[in-house]
Write a protein that holds these residues in place. Structure first.
Motif, mmCIF file in Angstrom:
data_model
loop_
_atom_site.group_PDB
_atom_site.id
_atom_site.type_symbol
_atom_site.label_atom_id
_atom_site.label_comp_id
_atom_site.label_asym_id
_atom_site.label_seq_id
_atom_site.Cartn_x
_atom_site.Cartn_y
_atom_site.Cartn_z
ATOM 1 N N VAL A 1 -50.017 60.288 -112.176
ATOM 2 C CA VAL A 1 -48.913 61.182 -111.815
ATOM 3 C C VAL A 1 -48.247 60.744 -110.513
ATOM 4 O O VAL A 1 -47.047 60.456 -110.487
ATOM 5 C CB VAL A 1 -49.349 62.663 -111.718
ATOM 6 C CG1 VAL A 1 -48.142 63.544 -111.394
ATOM 7 C CG2 VAL A 1 -50.002 63.124 -113.016
ATOM 8 N N ILE A 2 -48.996 60.641 -109.398
ATOM 9 C CA ILE A 2 -48.383 60.262 -108.122
ATOM 10 C C ILE A 2 -48.331 58.743 -107.942
ATOM 11 O O ILE A 2 -47.650 58.238 -107.045
ATOM 12 C CB ILE A 2 -49.107 60.907 -106.929
ATOM 13 C CG1 ILE A 2 -50.564 60.431 -106.853
ATOM 14 C CG2 ILE A 2 -49.040 62.417 -107.009
ATOM 15 C CD1 ILE A 2 -51.301 60.926 -105.620
ATOM 16 N N MET B 1 -38.389 62.518 -119.205
ATOM 17 C CA MET B 1 -39.598 63.324 -119.369
ATOM 18 C C MET B 1 -40.794 62.598 -118.747
ATOM 19 O O MET B 1 -41.046 61.437 -119.055
ATOM 20 C CB MET B 1 -39.871 63.572 -120.863
ATOM 21 C CG MET B 1 -41.135 64.384 -121.129
ATOM 22 S SD MET B 1 -41.514 64.511 -122.896
ATOM 23 C CE MET B 1 -40.097 65.435 -123.466
ATOM 24 N N ASN B 2 -41.516 63.287 -117.862
ATOM 25 C CA ASN B 2 -42.695 62.706 -117.235
ATOM 26 C C ASN B 2 -43.911 63.016 -118.097
ATOM 27 O O ASN B 2 -44.583 64.037 -117.943
ATOM 28 C CB ASN B 2 -42.866 63.277 -115.824
ATOM 29 C CG ASN B 2 -43.909 62.531 -115.029
ATOM 30 O OD1 ASN B 2 -44.858 61.975 -115.583
ATOM 31 N ND2 ASN B 2 -43.745 62.520 -113.724
ATOM 32 N N PHE B 3 -44.205 62.092 -119.032
ATOM 33 C CA PHE B 3 -45.288 62.330 -119.986
ATOM 34 C C PHE B 3 -46.638 62.408 -119.289
ATOM 35 O O PHE B 3 -47.511 63.183 -119.690
ATOM 36 C CB PHE B 3 -45.302 61.231 -121.048
ATOM 37 C CG PHE B 3 -46.308 61.450 -122.136
ATOM 38 C CD1 PHE B 3 -46.107 62.421 -123.101
ATOM 39 C CD2 PHE B 3 -47.471 60.691 -122.187
ATOM 40 C CE1 PHE B 3 -47.038 62.642 -124.108
ATOM 41 C CE2 PHE B 3 -48.415 60.904 -123.184
ATOM 42 C CZ PHE B 3 -48.185 61.885 -124.143
ATOM 43 N N ALA B 4 -46.824 61.610 -118.229
ATOM 44 C CA ALA B 4 -48.094 61.630 -117.501
ATOM 45 C C ALA B 4 -48.340 63.006 -116.905
ATOM 46 O O ALA B 4 -49.478 63.506 -116.922
ATOM 47 C CB ALA B 4 -48.086 60.566 -116.415
ATOM 48 N N TYR C 1 -38.118 52.522 -112.061
ATOM 49 C CA TYR C 1 -36.801 52.079 -111.595
ATOM 50 C C TYR C 1 -36.536 52.638 -110.202
ATOM 51 O O TYR C 1 -36.546 53.857 -110.004
ATOM 52 C CB TYR C 1 -35.747 52.558 -112.587
ATOM 53 C CG TYR C 1 -34.320 52.246 -112.257
ATOM 54 C CD1 TYR C 1 -33.952 51.020 -111.711
ATOM 55 C CD2 TYR C 1 -33.316 53.176 -112.526
ATOM 56 C CE1 TYR C 1 -32.630 50.741 -111.431
ATOM 57 C CE2 TYR C 1 -31.988 52.903 -112.251
ATOM 58 C CZ TYR C 1 -31.657 51.682 -111.698
ATOM 59 O OH TYR C 1 -30.343 51.399 -111.420
ATOM 60 N N PRO C 2 -36.336 51.775 -109.205
ATOM 61 C CA PRO C 2 -36.177 52.262 -107.822
ATOM 62 C C PRO C 2 -35.064 53.286 -107.641
ATOM 63 O O PRO C 2 -35.202 54.213 -106.834
ATOM 64 C CB PRO C 2 -35.882 50.975 -107.042
ATOM 65 C CG PRO C 2 -36.548 49.901 -107.832
ATOM 66 C CD PRO C 2 -36.369 50.302 -109.275
ATOM 67 N N ALA C 3 -33.960 53.149 -108.382
ATOM 68 C CA ALA C 3 -32.844 54.084 -108.226
ATOM 69 C C ALA C 3 -33.109 55.424 -108.904
ATOM 70 O O ALA C 3 -32.446 56.422 -108.593
ATOM 71 C CB ALA C 3 -31.562 53.460 -108.786
ATOM 72 N N ASP C 4 -34.074 55.462 -109.835
ATOM 73 C CA ASP C 4 -34.429 56.694 -110.538
ATOM 74 C C ASP C 4 -35.864 56.564 -111.024
ATOM 75 O O ASP C 4 -36.109 56.121 -112.148
ATOM 76 C CB ASP C 4 -33.482 56.939 -111.723
ATOM 77 C CG ASP C 4 -33.797 58.241 -112.457
ATOM 78 O OD1 ASP C 4 -34.726 58.962 -112.038
ATOM 79 O OD2 ASP C 4 -33.120 58.537 -113.465
ATOM 80 N N PRO C 5 -36.850 56.936 -110.196
ATOM 81 C CA PRO C 5 -38.260 56.720 -110.534
ATOM 82 C C PRO C 5 -38.746 57.444 -111.784
ATOM 83 O O PRO C 5 -39.869 57.199 -112.235
ATOM 84 C CB PRO C 5 -38.996 57.235 -109.281
ATOM 85 C CG PRO C 5 -37.996 57.111 -108.180
ATOM 86 C CD PRO C 5 -36.678 57.431 -108.818
ATOM 87 N N SER C 6 -37.928 58.322 -112.367
ATOM 88 C CA SER C 6 -38.332 58.972 -113.612
ATOM 89 C C SER C 6 -38.198 58.028 -114.804
ATOM 90 O O SER C 6 -38.695 58.323 -115.895
ATOM 91 C CB SER C 6 -37.476 60.222 -113.862
ATOM 92 O OG SER C 6 -36.125 59.884 -114.122
ATOM 93 N N GLU D 1 -45.245 50.527 -104.558
ATOM 94 C CA GLU D 1 -45.658 51.851 -105.036
ATOM 95 C C GLU D 1 -45.006 52.239 -106.357
ATOM 96 O O GLU D 1 -45.410 53.227 -106.987
ATOM 97 C CB GLU D 1 -45.362 52.923 -103.979
ATOM 98 C CG GLU D 1 -43.915 53.042 -103.566
ATOM 99 C CD GLU D 1 -43.607 52.245 -102.305
ATOM 100 O OE1 GLU D 1 -42.656 52.626 -101.592
ATOM 101 O OE2 GLU D 1 -44.310 51.236 -102.042
ATOM 102 N N ASN D 2 -43.998 51.477 -106.809
ATOM 103 C CA ASN D 2 -43.342 51.767 -108.088
ATOM 104 C C ASN D 2 -43.974 51.028 -109.262
ATOM 105 O O ASN D 2 -43.601 51.263 -110.413
ATOM 106 C CB ASN D 2 -41.859 51.391 -108.018
ATOM 107 C CG ASN D 2 -41.046 52.405 -107.243
ATOM 108 O OD1 ASN D 2 -41.461 52.849 -106.186
ATOM 109 N ND2 ASN D 2 -39.891 52.768 -107.753
#
Length: 262
Positions: free
Chosen positions: A93-94, A1-4, A114-119, A239-240
């Motif tokens: 957000v971005i 879930m992207n809370f931001a 996480y680089p393999a899954d940025p969510s 950027e991560n």
């Protein structure tokens, strides 16, 4: 879930209602007439959501530690605060950096996507900076050909499993911290992913050697033999980065941990 993202959408929705009431609906209502409930609630929530969004996006953000990869520094169930502006101001957000302030330093405890899954958000310790050659051979860490200072520090008792692990004090830059090493665990890195810049690393039966690309960082967990980190899935791109962890503000299982800094 992207809370931001959810918080941002709530901010936009309540902001629209607040502006609609403030500049249009209020002028159309008869004197003393109440606002419709949906306008009243939306407009009243807007200032609160605005403050929460601003604090969480630019100042400090709370996180909960989900795994034991950072034991003994951070335990499962620790609630921590992350400084969002230490490494620069980023658009919410971005996550795009718009103002440079500081770069991560060796020894920092950093939260990142996480680089393999940025969510997903991960937390590890910064070990290698851009351009560094990081070697972890036979469980001994060296950076740019110089062995990292490591001293024995007795044993660590895992409170949840009631067993001991050998503990060491490690010094990265100016930061001293404790790490755990399991004597019986293998030195090689199992189940390595096919990550970007994979050819910057060499794997052998005794460990791994990597040259950190520009704009990236090499991170490791303090619980060295129970951490999936840069040895497995590669480098963290700038950027991560989310921010630097610095404070434990709660732990339901151990109140004595409240107030500790890292």
């Amino acid at each position: 879930m992207n809370f931001a993202l959810i918080l941002f959408l709530l901010l936009v929705a309540t902001g629209v209602l607040w502006a609609f009431d403030r500049f249009h609906a209020r002028k159309q209502r008869a004197a003393g007439a109440p606002a419709p409930w949906w306008v009243e609630y939306g407009a009243s929530f807007f200032p609160v959501i605005l403050i929460v969004f601003g604090l969480r996006s630019f100042i400090v953000e709370p996180f909960k530690i989900p795994s034991g990869s950072m034991i003994p520094t951070l335990l499962v169930g620790d609630f921590i605060l992350v400084n969002k502006f230490t490494y620069g101001i980023r658009l919410p957000v971005i996550n795009k950096k718009v103002i440079d302030i500081n770069d991560p330093e060796r020894g920092d405890v950093m939260v990142f996507r996480y680089p393999a899954d940025p969510s997903m958000d991960y937390i590890k310790r910064v070990v290698g900076l851009p351009g560094d050659k990081v070697e972890y051979i036979n469980k001994r860490l060296s950076i740019n050909g110089e062995a990292v200072q490591t001293d024995e520090a007795g044993s660590y008792l895992h409170p949840d499993r009631l067993y001991y692990s050998p503990q060491y004090v490690e010094k990265l830059g100016t930061i001293e911290h404790n790490v755990l090493l399991e004597r019986e665990a293998p030195a090689y890195v199992p189940q390595v992913l096919n990550y970007p810049n994979r050819d910057n690393c060499t794997y052998t039966s005794s460990g791994v050697s990597c040259t950190v690309p520009q704009g990236h960082y090499f991170v490791m967990g303090d619980n060295r033999d129970a951490s999936s980190d840069s040895r497995v899935w590669g480098f963290v791109p700038d950027e991560n980065i989310v921010g630097r962890a610095f404070f434990i503000w709660f732990n339901f299982n151990d109140m004595k941990r409240i107030g500790r800094f890292h």
